[in-house]
Design a protein around this motif. Structure first.
Motif, PDB file in Angstrom:
ATOM      1  N   LEU A 111       8.151   2.794   2.611  1.00  0.00           N
ATOM      2  CA  LEU A 111       9.140   1.756   2.288  1.00  0.00           C
ATOM      3  C   LEU A 111       8.695   0.949   1.081  1.00  0.00           C
ATOM      4  N   GLY A 112       7.413   0.597   1.039  1.00  0.00           N
ATOM      5  CA  GLY A 112       6.900  -0.124  -0.109  1.00  0.00           C
ATOM      6  C   GLY A 112       7.070   0.668  -1.393  1.00  0.00           C
ATOM      7  N   GLY A 113       6.833   1.967  -1.309  1.00  0.00           N
ATOM      8  CA  GLY A 113       7.023   2.818  -2.484  1.00  0.00           C
ATOM      9  C   GLY A 113       8.468   2.858  -2.933  1.00  0.00           C
ATOM     10  N   GLU A 114       9.390   2.897  -1.974  1.00  0.00           N
ATOM     11  CA  GLU A 114      10.819   2.902  -2.324  1.00  0.00           C
ATOM     12  C   GLU A 114      11.238   1.578  -2.963  1.00  0.00           C
ATOM     13  N   ALA A 149       1.537  -3.401   5.445  1.00  0.00           N
ATOM     14  CA  ALA A 149       1.614  -2.000   5.043  1.00  0.00           C
ATOM     15  C   ALA A 149       2.680  -1.801   3.969  1.00  0.00           C
ATOM     16  N   THR A 150       3.801  -2.488   4.096  1.00  0.00           N
ATOM     17  CA  THR A 150       4.864  -2.359   3.097  1.00  0.00           C
ATOM     18  C   THR A 150       4.410  -2.899   1.747  1.00  0.00           C
ATOM     19  N   THR A 151       3.731  -4.049   1.760  1.00  0.00           N
ATOM     20  CA  THR A 151       3.229  -4.630   0.515  1.00  0.00           C
ATOM     21  C   THR A 151       2.220  -3.711  -0.149  1.00  0.00           C
ATOM     22  N   ALA A 152       1.364  -3.093   0.662  1.00  0.00           N
ATOM     23  CA  ALA A 152       0.378  -2.158   0.105  1.00  0.00           C
ATOM     24  C   ALA A 152       1.078  -0.993  -0.583  1.00  0.00           C
ATOM     25  N   GLY A 153       2.128  -0.456   0.054  1.00  0.00           N
ATOM     26  CA  GLY A 153       2.871   0.628  -0.563  1.00  0.00           C
ATOM     27  C   GLY A 153       3.567   0.198  -1.843  1.00  0.00           C
ATOM     28  N   LEU A 154       4.096  -1.024  -1.848  1.00  0.00           N
ATOM     29  CA  LEU A 154       4.762  -1.542  -3.042  1.00  0.00           C
ATOM     30  C   LEU A 154       3.799  -1.673  -4.211  1.00  0.00           C
ATOM     31  N   LEU A 155       2.647  -2.275  -3.948  1.00  0.00           N
ATOM     32  CA  LEU A 155       1.671  -2.492  -5.021  1.00  0.00           C
ATOM     33  C   LEU A 155       1.106  -1.168  -5.537  1.00  0.00           C
ATOM     34  N   ALA A 156       0.886  -0.220  -4.618  1.00  0.00           N
ATOM     35  CA  ALA A 156       0.319   1.057  -5.031  1.00  0.00           C
ATOM     36  C   ALA A 156       1.298   1.875  -5.866  1.00  0.00           C
ATOM     37  N   SER A 157       2.603   1.631  -5.653  1.00  0.00           N
ATOM     38  CA  SER A 157       3.601   2.451  -6.345  1.00  0.00           C
ATOM     39  C   SER A 157       4.018   1.893  -7.700  1.00  0.00           C
ATOM     40  N   LEU A 158       3.822   0.607  -7.918  1.00  0.00           N
ATOM     41  CA  LEU A 158       4.395  -0.017  -9.112  1.00  0.00           C
ATOM     42  C   LEU A 158       3.878   0.601 -10.418  1.00  0.00           C
TER      43      LEU A 158
END
Length: 200
Positions: free
Chosen positions: A12-15, A183-192
């Motif tokens: 979800l963070g990546g999306e 977990a969502t924030t981690a996915g967001l930061l890793a994907s940016l």
């Protein structure tokens, strides 16, 4: 199961990162694709991730599945009328004395006819059913049955201290939210960074 829920949250963070990177680089073809894909997938991924995490955490706390009820005697410590009328709603402060665990305090509501109010005076012992996993969930038996009715007069229950009071948590999913957001924030930061580079 827990790792699956965390993976969905990271996804979800990546999306969300895809949508952010796309809006920041609207002049490219890749940006439009990222925005559309992110907006379409994110709601479903977010719902699935939260649901999986919530179920896993409930199971680990012993709150998953149907209630397992046990019967116990309880002494009335205080009574308060919540609703007056021919049918009276009483809130009882109880000392519950199960056979398999220490006595504890809890509140319970019971609807009684006006003529039955005297059966719920302070000091009286009543029969209740409580949920073993959620001991604050209590049902007062208005008809205790022949076996219990014969025993009630001989039952003596010592008052449990206020520190033993069991109450429902404010919201059972409060423990889920921090893990979900982390977990969502981690996915967001890793994907940016990689998605930003893709759109540039």
């Amino acid at each position: 199961m827990l790792w699956g829920g965390l993976a969905l949250c990271v996804l979800l963070g990546g999306e969300l990162g895809a949508v952010t990177a796309g809006f920041a680089n609207l002049g490219t073809r890749a940006a439009v694709g990222l925005i559309v894909a992110g907006l379409v997938l994110a709601p479903w991924t977010g719902l699935a991730g939260f649901t999986v995490l919530h179920r896993v955490l409930r199971r680990r706390r012993g709150l998953h599945g149907p209630p397992v009820m046990e019967t116990a005697a309880a002494k009335i410590e205080a009574v308060r009328e919540i609703r007056e009328g021919e049918e009276v709603l009483l809130q009882l402060d109880l000392t519950v004395a199960p056979a398999t665990r220490p006595a504890y305090r809890a509140n319970a509501g019971v609807d009684v006819h006006l003529s039955e109010v005297n059966d719920y005076r302070v000091g009286h012992v009543v029969v209740i059913d409580y949920d073993t996993a959620r001991p604050w969930r209590i049902v007062v038996r208005k008809q205790p049955g022949a076996d219990w009715a014969a025993r009630l007069a001989a039952i003596r229950i010592d008052t449990a201290p206020p520190t033993t009071r069991r109450t429902a948590p404010h919201r059972e999913h409060l423990g889920t939210a921090p893990l979900y957001l982390t977990a969502t924030t981690a996915g967001l930061l890793a994907s940016l960074w990689p998605l930003w580079a893709l759109c540039s």
